[in-house]
Motif scaffolding. Structure first.
Motif, PDB file in Angstrom:
ATOM      1  N   ASN A  62       0.412  -1.189   0.110  1.00  0.00           N
ATOM      2  CA  ASN A  62      -0.109   0.119  -0.160  1.00  0.00           C
ATOM      3  C   ASN A  62       1.190   1.509  -0.292  1.00  0.00           C
ATOM      4  O   ASN A  62       0.728   2.002  -0.284  1.00  0.00           O
ATOM      5  CB  ASN A  62      -0.829  -0.253   1.102  1.00  0.00           C
ATOM      6  N   HIS A  63       1.989   1.184   0.592  1.00  0.00           N
ATOM      7  CA  HIS A  63       2.510   2.693   1.025  1.00  0.00           C
ATOM      8  C   HIS A  63       2.619   2.734  -0.374  1.00  0.00           C
ATOM      9  O   HIS A  63       3.528   3.453  -1.128  1.00  0.00           O
ATOM     10  CB  HIS A  63       3.730   1.919   1.833  1.00  0.00           C
ATOM     11  N   HIS A  64       3.872   1.739  -1.170  1.00  0.00           N
ATOM     12  CA  HIS A  64       4.628   1.651  -2.456  1.00  0.00           C
ATOM     13  C   HIS A  64       3.613   2.063  -3.164  1.00  0.00           C
ATOM     14  O   HIS A  64       4.082   3.226  -4.582  1.00  0.00           O
ATOM     15  CB  HIS A  64       4.874   0.011  -3.062  1.00  0.00           C
ATOM     16  N   ALA A  65       2.641   1.608  -3.442  1.00  0.00           N
ATOM     17  CA  ALA A  65       1.008   2.105  -4.451  1.00  0.00           C
ATOM     18  C   ALA A  65       0.938   3.222  -4.667  1.00  0.00           C
ATOM     19  O   ALA A  65       0.641   4.164  -5.369  1.00  0.00           O
ATOM     20  CB  ALA A  65      -0.471   1.829  -4.025  1.00  0.00           C
ATOM     21  N   GLU A  66       0.920   4.082  -2.745  1.00  0.00           N
ATOM     22  CA  GLU A  66       0.937   5.269  -2.671  1.00  0.00           C
ATOM     23  C   GLU A  66       2.146   6.498  -3.174  1.00  0.00           C
ATOM     24  O   GLU A  66       2.304   7.682  -3.324  1.00  0.00           O
ATOM     25  CB  GLU A  66       0.508   5.665  -1.563  1.00  0.00           C
ATOM     26  N   ARG A  67       3.011   6.057  -3.041  1.00  0.00           N
ATOM     27  CA  ARG A  67       4.275   6.531  -3.315  1.00  0.00           C
ATOM     28  C   ARG A  67       4.714   6.535  -4.901  1.00  0.00           C
ATOM     29  O   ARG A  67       6.162   7.057  -5.294  1.00  0.00           O
ATOM     30  CB  ARG A  67       5.342   6.461  -2.764  1.00  0.00           C
ATOM     31  N   LEU A  68       4.221   5.612  -4.949  1.00  0.00           N
ATOM     32  CA  LEU A  68       5.039   5.550  -6.642  1.00  0.00           C
ATOM     33  C   LEU A  68       4.769   6.418  -7.992  1.00  0.00           C
ATOM     34  O   LEU A  68       6.085   7.009  -8.190  1.00  0.00           O
ATOM     35  CB  LEU A  68       4.542   3.603  -7.170  1.00  0.00           C
ATOM     36  N   VAL A  69       3.539   6.993  -7.651  1.00  0.00           N
ATOM     37  CA  VAL A  69       3.372   7.643  -8.783  1.00  0.00           C
ATOM     38  C   VAL A  69       4.197   9.561  -8.530  1.00  0.00           C
ATOM     39  O   VAL A  69       4.783   9.694  -9.552  1.00  0.00           O
ATOM     40  CB  VAL A  69       2.167   8.323  -9.050  1.00  0.00           C
ATOM     41  N   PRO A  70       4.636   9.794  -7.713  1.00  0.00           N
ATOM     42  CA  PRO A  70       4.689  10.712  -6.844  1.00  0.00           C
ATOM     43  C   PRO A  70       6.077  10.307  -7.245  1.00  0.00           C
ATOM     44  O   PRO A  70       7.358  11.954  -8.046  1.00  0.00           O
ATOM     45  CB  PRO A  70       4.642  11.256  -5.737  1.00  0.00           C
ATOM     46  N   LEU A  71       6.728   9.645  -7.132  1.00  0.00           N
ATOM     47  CA  LEU A  71       8.255   9.137  -6.948  1.00  0.00           C
ATOM     48  C   LEU A  71       8.525   9.008  -8.332  1.00  0.00           C
ATOM     49  O   LEU A  71       9.659   9.579  -9.165  1.00  0.00           O
ATOM     50  CB  LEU A  71       8.641   8.203  -6.692  1.00  0.00           C
ATOM     51  N   VAL A  72       7.748   8.645  -9.679  1.00  0.00           N
ATOM     52  CA  VAL A  72       7.847   8.453 -11.362  1.00  0.00           C
ATOM     53  C   VAL A  72       7.863  10.129 -11.326  1.00  0.00           C
ATOM     54  O   VAL A  72       9.167  10.880 -11.794  1.00  0.00           O
ATOM     55  CB  VAL A  72       7.079   7.911 -12.061  1.00  0.00           C
ATOM     56  N   HIS A  73       7.285  10.647 -10.737  1.00  0.00           N
ATOM     57  CA  HIS A  73       7.263  12.353 -11.360  1.00  0.00           C
ATOM     58  C   HIS A  73       8.651  12.938 -11.107  1.00  0.00           C
ATOM     59  O   HIS A  73       9.345  13.977 -11.750  1.00  0.00           O
ATOM     60  CB  HIS A  73       6.400  13.288 -11.181  1.00  0.00           C
ATOM     61  N   LEU A  74       8.875  12.270  -9.587  1.00  0.00           N
ATOM     62  CA  LEU A  74       9.911  13.688  -9.067  1.00  0.00           C
ATOM     63  C   LEU A  74      11.453  12.810  -9.759  1.00  0.00           C
ATOM     64  O   LEU A  74      12.036  13.639 -10.433  1.00  0.00           O
ATOM     65  CB  LEU A  74      10.261  13.041  -7.604  1.00  0.00           C
ATOM     66  N   ALA A  75      11.673  11.579  -9.814  1.00  0.00           N
ATOM     67  CA  ALA A  75      12.520  11.087 -10.902  1.00  0.00           C
ATOM     68  C   ALA A  75      12.822  11.856 -12.703  1.00  0.00           C
ATOM     69  O   ALA A  75      13.786  12.427 -12.814  1.00  0.00           O
ATOM     70  CB  ALA A  75      12.753   9.373 -11.044  1.00  0.00           C
ATOM     71  N   VAL A  76      11.710  12.006 -12.751  1.00  0.00           N
ATOM     72  CA  VAL A  76      11.653  12.717 -14.804  1.00  0.00           C
ATOM     73  C   VAL A  76      12.017  13.437 -14.205  1.00  0.00           C
ATOM     74  O   VAL A  76      12.888  14.314 -15.154  1.00  0.00           O
ATOM     75  CB  VAL A  76      10.346  12.259 -14.583  1.00  0.00           C
ATOM     76  N   ASP A  77      11.208  14.738 -13.495  1.00  0.00           N
ATOM     77  CA  ASP A  77      11.846  16.164 -13.037  1.00  0.00           C
ATOM     78  C   ASP A  77      13.224  16.436 -12.277  1.00  0.00           C
ATOM     79  O   ASP A  77      14.263  16.998 -13.229  1.00  0.00           O
ATOM     80  CB  ASP A  77      10.886  16.684 -11.986  1.00  0.00           C
ATOM     81  N   HIS A  78      14.256  15.673 -11.805  1.00  0.00           N
ATOM     82  CA  HIS A  78      14.938  15.482 -11.068  1.00  0.00           C
ATOM     83  C   HIS A  78      15.906  15.231 -12.823  1.00  0.00           C
ATOM     84  O   HIS A  78      18.050  15.542 -12.565  1.00  0.00           O
ATOM     85  CB  HIS A  78      15.403  14.428 -10.039  1.00  0.00           C
ATOM     86  N   SER A  79      15.634  14.528 -13.201  1.00  0.00           N
ATOM     87  CA  SER A  79      17.210  13.901 -14.173  1.00  0.00           C
ATOM     88  C   SER A  79      16.660  15.257 -15.871  1.00  0.00           C
ATOM     89  O   SER A  79      18.084  14.631 -16.017  1.00  0.00           O
ATOM     90  CB  SER A  79      16.363  12.689 -15.393  1.00  0.00           C
ATOM     91  N   GLY A  80      16.054  15.549 -14.740  1.00  0.00           N
ATOM     92  CA  GLY A  80      16.168  16.982 -15.982  1.00  0.00           C
ATOM     93  C   GLY A  80      15.663  16.442 -17.509  1.00  0.00           C
ATOM     94  O   GLY A  80      15.197  16.891 -18.936  1.00  0.00           O
ATOM     95  N   LEU A  81      15.292  15.431 -18.015  1.00  0.00           N
ATOM     96  CA  LEU A  81      14.189  14.441 -18.921  1.00  0.00           C
ATOM     97  C   LEU A  81      12.652  15.112 -19.674  1.00  0.00           C
ATOM     98  O   LEU A  81      12.069  15.424 -17.516  1.00  0.00           O
ATOM     99  CB  LEU A  81      14.352  13.734 -19.470  1.00  0.00           C
ATOM    100  N   SER A  82      11.939  15.065 -19.753  1.00  0.00           N
ATOM    101  CA  SER A  82      10.563  14.363 -20.249  1.00  0.00           C
ATOM    102  C   SER A  82       9.989  13.346 -20.286  1.00  0.00           C
ATOM    103  O   SER A  82      11.437  12.024 -21.163  1.00  0.00           O
ATOM    104  CB  SER A  82       9.410  15.610 -21.077  1.00  0.00           C
ATOM    105  N   PHE A  83       8.819  12.578 -20.081  1.00  0.00           N
ATOM    106  CA  PHE A  83       8.338  11.423 -20.131  1.00  0.00           C
ATOM    107  C   PHE A  83       8.289  10.921 -21.760  1.00  0.00           C
ATOM    108  O   PHE A  83       9.036   9.445 -22.040  1.00  0.00           O
ATOM    109  CB  PHE A  83       6.907  10.961 -20.288  1.00  0.00           C
ATOM    110  N   LYS A  84       8.879  11.691 -22.440  1.00  0.00           N
ATOM    111  CA  LYS A  84       9.025  11.483 -24.300  1.00  0.00           C
ATOM    112  C   LYS A  84      10.013  11.021 -23.895  1.00  0.00           C
ATOM    113  O   LYS A  84      10.600  10.377 -24.466  1.00  0.00           O
ATOM    114  CB  LYS A  84       8.160  12.433 -24.984  1.00  0.00           C
TER     115      LYS A  84
END
Ligand code: FE2
Length: 326
Positions: free
Chosen positions: A46-68
């Motif tokens: 349940n913890h992972h389900a709650e945190r996964l989407v925010p972490l994906v967005h955070l990782a993409v932001d920090h990488s300097g990339l976009s989803f595409k």
């Protein structure tokens, strides 16, 4: 090529983004911490389900990339806790489908070795992988990563966590045990349990708790557990190195942060004329970057997984994987 990797085998959910040269552009980690007791698999999921989407967005932001920019999605297929694995795999499938990119399921234990190989100077090491759920000595031989020795019962980190709870140090006890052990000096009798090349830790736990219940100091109990268990790990690692004639030892997993364990393995390696390598802390513990990097090397070697083949495997063995990239 940019790969987004998702880790979620146990208490950690992590999202990492890595390029084809092994550069880590982002590595976001969050850990489930139970209020009391050990990990409850469904609560961790349940913890992972709650945190996964925010972490994906955070990782993409920090990488300097976009989803595409993401070319590949990878996830930890096993081994691990079923509810956690299924949660993360579902997230990875959804992301792969929505981005229209391939998906690769990665063996968690092998990913500790592959991130160590790219991030240290180690070329062909024996991996001592010591964590909560896993304790294995792994090396590459004849087309596979073979397990040369492993725990017969519980992972060493699991044992340390249970010991911590039993003697009043609380959850995630490894660092507290290390601190207490540094103040200990009396070596208590514990069952040194190396059987062939395998190890057992549950009897040591029982004996250590009994020592404490008889009035031995917490510091001496922790000291004795560390000395005994780390000697077992070092012995099995050394015998694997001697058997397959490898001159490098790589450490991986949360428990290898322990400085006493590092010292023992380092002394063993030095005495053999071998070298020890320890990746940075955030790459040693469970993390998404190691999954992403292993997924890249697998994909580049031609491995393709259909969505139907992304079913998780709680008991995914290190030596089940056909290593096509070496
Ligand atoms: Fe791990």
């Amino acid at each position: 090529m940019y790969c987004l990797g998702i880790e979620g085998t146990a208490h950690t959910v992590g999202v990492g983004i890595v390029d084809q040269d092994g550069n880590v552009l982002a590595n976001e980690i969050e850990m489930y911490r139970p209020v009391e007791g050990g990990i409850h698999p469904r609560e961790a999921a349940n913890h992972h389900a709650e945190r996964l989407v925010p972490l994906v967005h955070l990782a993409v932001d920090h990488s300097g990339l976009s989803f595409k920019d993401i070319d590949l999605v990878c996830f930890s297929k096993g081994p691990g806790l079923g509810p956690c694995l299924r949660t993360v795999a579902t997230g990875a499938r959804a992301l792969s489908l929505s981005l229209g990119v391939p998906i690769v399921g990665v063996n968690h234990c092998i990913s500790h070795l592959e991130i160590g190989r790219i991030k240290t100077m180690a070329q062909d090491p024996v991996l001592l992988y010591a964590s909560g759920g896993n304790t294995q000595v792994i090396a590459f031989a004849n087309g596979r990563y073979r397990i040369f020795g492993e725990t017969l019962d519980i992972g060493i980190g699991n044992m340390l966590d249970k010991l911590g709870r039993e003697i009043g140090l609380g959850y995630y006890a490894g660092p507290k045990i290390e601190k207490a052990a540094a103040q200990g000096s009396k070596l208590l009798d514990l069952p040194y349990s190396v059987k062939g090349m395998d190890m057992a830790f549950s009897g040591i736990l029982t004996a250590a708790v009994a020592h404490r219940n008889r009035g031995e100091r917490v510091e001496d109990v922790c000291y004795s557990v560390q000395e005994t268990c780390f000697a077992m790990l070092t012995e099995v690692t050394e015998r694997a190195m001697a058997h397959i004639e490898k001159e490098e030892v790589l450490l991986g997993g949360g428990v290898v942060q322990n400085k006493r364990l590092q010292k023992m393995v380092h002394e063993m390696a030095e005495a053999r004329g071998a070298r020890m390598y320890v990746p940075d802390r955030t790459l040693c513990m469970d993390n998404g970057a190691m999954i992403a990097w292993t997924g890249i090397v697998m994909h580049q070697s031609g491995i393709r997984h259909s969505l139907a083949s992304t079913v998780v495997d709680q008991r995914f063995r290190t030596d089940q994987v056909d290593v096509t990239w070496r």
